[in-house]
Scaffold this motif. Structure first.
Motif: not given
Length: 218
Positions: A149-168
């Motif tokens: 659960g913690l790993a998925l939450a961290a991955a979601l944070h990374r996706l939203s902050r560190g990828t173009r699609w997450g930024t969109a």
């Protein structure tokens, strides 16, 4: 030891609810709607993994991956059929539409696979941990669930902050009209949010499935 076992079990159960809540957060933040068919997504994760691994005899890894992909696809179906037609008109009827779709899917699975409880075989849910020969009543899988659960939450944070699609997606959350003017595909962002929501619920289903027999034995 009973207290420790209860705490660990509660932590694992809370982590699964946390994955469900994370899915609710993603859809609400991006689209202003909620996928109330999350329960059926969790059920599909467990049932499809069991069907692929036990009924069809596929390798467990492949079964889990395909089951989670189908859960994500189910999230897209929920958005297209039960949310978008109503949300685009400013109606709140998606509330009941998502609930109804979830009930329909649950009944289809019940009639297809039956009502009897089953569990996935897992080496992490077979032998409880021991310390100095003392049975703790805790299975390794119960310790793994909060970590996932913690790993998925961290991955979601990374996706939203560190990828173009997450930024969109973040841009859609913060200012939808401005994001649309910048050429960000709003519809795709919403679809991605629902796919992630169902995926998180599917992960929770896969994690809890091996513990069904454990809970019955306890």
């Amino acid at each position: 030891m009973l207290l420790v076992s209860a705490l660990i079990s509660g932590l694992g159960l809370g982590s699964m609810y946390g994955l469900m809540a994370l899915g609710f957060h993603v859809t609400y933040a991006v689209s202003g709607t909620v996928n109330f068919a999350q329960g059926s997504s969790m059920m599909l994760g467990a049932v499809l993994t069991y069907a692929f691994a036990q009924t069809l005899g596929w390798p467990m890894g492949a079964a889990i991956v395909l089951a989670l992909l189908l859960c994500a696809l189910y999230g897209l179906v929920v958005e297209v059929l039960a949310v978008r037609p109503f949300a685009s008109r400013g109606s709140d009827a998606w509330l009941m539409a998502t609930v109804a779709l979830g009930i329909v899917v649950e009944n289809i699975v019940m009639f297809t696979f039956g009502k009897e409880p089953r569990s996935l075989p897992s080496p992490l849910a077979q032998t409880p941990l021991t310390v100095g020969g003392l049975n703790l009543g805790i299975y390794p899988l119960q310790l793994l669930i909060p970590l996932v659960g913690l790993a998925l939450a961290a991955a979601l944070h990374r996706l939203s902050r560190g990828t173009r699609w997450g930024t969109a997606m973040l841009a859609v959350v913060q200012n939808r009209p401005a994001a649309r003017l910048m050429g960000i595909p709003i519809t795709r962002a919403v679809m991605a949010a629902f796919a992630l929501s169902a995926l998180f619920a599917g992960v929770a289903g896969v994690l809890i499935a091996p513990l069904f027999n454990v809970q019955a034995d306890m």
